[in-house]
Design an enzyme around this catalytic site. Structure first.
Site, short mmCIF file in Angstrom:
data_model
loop_
_atom_site.label_atom_id
_atom_site.label_comp_id
_atom_site.label_asym_id
_atom_site.label_seq_id
_atom_site.Cartn_x
_atom_site.Cartn_y
_atom_site.Cartn_z
CG HIS A 251 -18.63 -51.36 -25.80
ND1 HIS A 251 -18.71 -51.36 -26.97
CD2 HIS A 251 -20.01 -51.07 -25.18
CE1 HIS A 251 -20.05 -50.78 -27.52
NE2 HIS A 251 -20.60 -50.81 -26.21
CD GLU B 95 -14.03 -53.88 -27.87
OE1 GLU B 95 -14.98 -54.11 -26.95
OE2 GLU B 95 -14.44 -54.08 -28.99
CB CYS C 179 -14.35 -50.20 -29.17
SG CYS C 179 -15.41 -50.46 -28.03
#
Length: 357
Positions: free
Chosen positions: A46, A48, A79
């Site tokens: 992801h 992040e 995350c």
């Protein structure tokens, strides 16, 4: 957040869900990240996580004390957990995620008192811009999937979506229907938007009918007006609908039959018919064939704005112009202005017996 949005757009260009992140310390950008699960075959990639990994490498420490992370979408549980482990000082996100958000939408890991670190959280920064990037991405994916599922007839053309991309004020979710018997396999595009309910909690339903040489863009200022459900079809051969290659397909009586069959599917209750001057003939045919379907009929005014590029957008070349040759040339009218559209919405609600407060 603007830098994170730029990362999100790069993700979209690569075919990834458009989420971007930027890691900052003492006012300086330490690292950036964007979604790459598809490209890296990695469910943890992801935006992040990618930003945290790059930041930890740049600082030489897996603890990111004093750092702030800006991300365009509310973090998921994975995350959020990584952010807490890294000891971030603050997380700032743009759009909320009602399906997987772990900063308050579905759960709030950052507010869990049993965890041994506190990370400040701020949401809603550039939320509309962040949400628009995501919505545009998924709309495009749905459009591609729909076109694959709804093949084009050999004797018709379909205007590429990019022809409409630059038009202002018409970023409404597209809807399509192709299986009505009267459509004969051609695909009809329409907009179906509901504005906030009126003071009485009710919405009037309004069929917005364009005429030859126009398309649904004519009603761009009326779509989604308060207290109004706006149904805006593009006639076959116009706008975002399929375009038969031959003029013979375009008879007003046939367009009438298509519209009535489509209307029976999308709205069973009576509607207010709002039409352009150019659509007067077709509106009369609709009234004569099914007077009980229309609570009232209103002619939409022309605001006088010059929008020739919008009327040209559906026609990349002459091959797309059979409907224009059969029914009439490109229009010179512009549709009602925003002020006129507000008045139209009030008239439509009055016609349905609803309050306009």
């Amino acid at each position: 957040m603007a830098l994170a949005l730029a990362e999100a757009r790069l993700a979209a260009e690569a075919g990834e869900v458009p989420v971007g992140a930027v890691l900052v310390k003492d006012g300086q950008v330490i690292a950036t990240g964007r979604n790459t699960p598809v490209a890296q075959h990695d469910p943890s990639a992801h935006a992040e996580i990618n930003a945290l990994r790059a930041g930890a490498a740049a600082l030489g420490n897996y603890r990111l004390d004093g750092c702030e992370l800006f991300v365009t979408l509310e973090p998921c549980a994975m995350c959020a957990g990584a952010m807490l482990h890294s000891r971030l000082a603050r997380v700032v996100f743009g759009a909320a995620d009602p399906k997987t958000g772990a900063a308050g939408s579905v759960l709030d890991l950052f507010a869990e008192p049993r965890l041994n670190h506190r990370t400040q959280v701020q949401g809603g920064v550039l939320a509309e811009e962040c949400a628009a990037v995501l919505q545009g991405f998924f709309q495009q994916r749905r459009s591609v999937a729909r076109e694959q599922a709804e093949p084009l007839r050999d004797d018709a053309l379909r205007t590429p979506a990019e022809r409409f991309a630059a038009l202002s004020g018409y970023a409404f979710a597209p809807h399509y229907v192709q299986d009505l018997p009267s459509l004969q396999g051609w695909r009809l595009h329409f907009v179906d938007e509901e504005g906030a309910s009126g003071g009485d909690g009710q919405r009037a339903s309004c069929l917005c009918l364009h005429g030859p040489g126009e398309w649904g863009y004519f009603f761009r200022h009326l779509v989604g007006a308060q207290g109004l459900q706006t149904l805006v079809p593009d006639l076959i051969g116009f706008g975002k609908s399929d375009k038969p290659k031959r003029e013979a397909a375009h008879q007003l009586e046939w367009h009438r039959d298509v519209l009535l069959e489509w209307l029976d599917r999308v709205q069973s209750q009576p509607v207010v018919l709002v039409h352009s001057v150019a659509a007067t003939g077709l509106a009369s045919l609709l009234q004569a064939a099914a007077a009980d379907r229309f609570a009232a009929v209103i002619v939409a005014p022309d605001g006088g704005e010059r929008i020739k590029d919008a009327w040209r957008a559906p026609y990349p070349d002459r091959g797309y112009e059979a409907a224009l040759r059969a029914l009439g040339p490109i229009a010179s009218s512009s549709g009602p202005t925003a002020t006129q559209a507000t008045l139209l919405a009030r008239l439509a609600r009055n016609a349905m017996g609803y309050s306009t407060s």
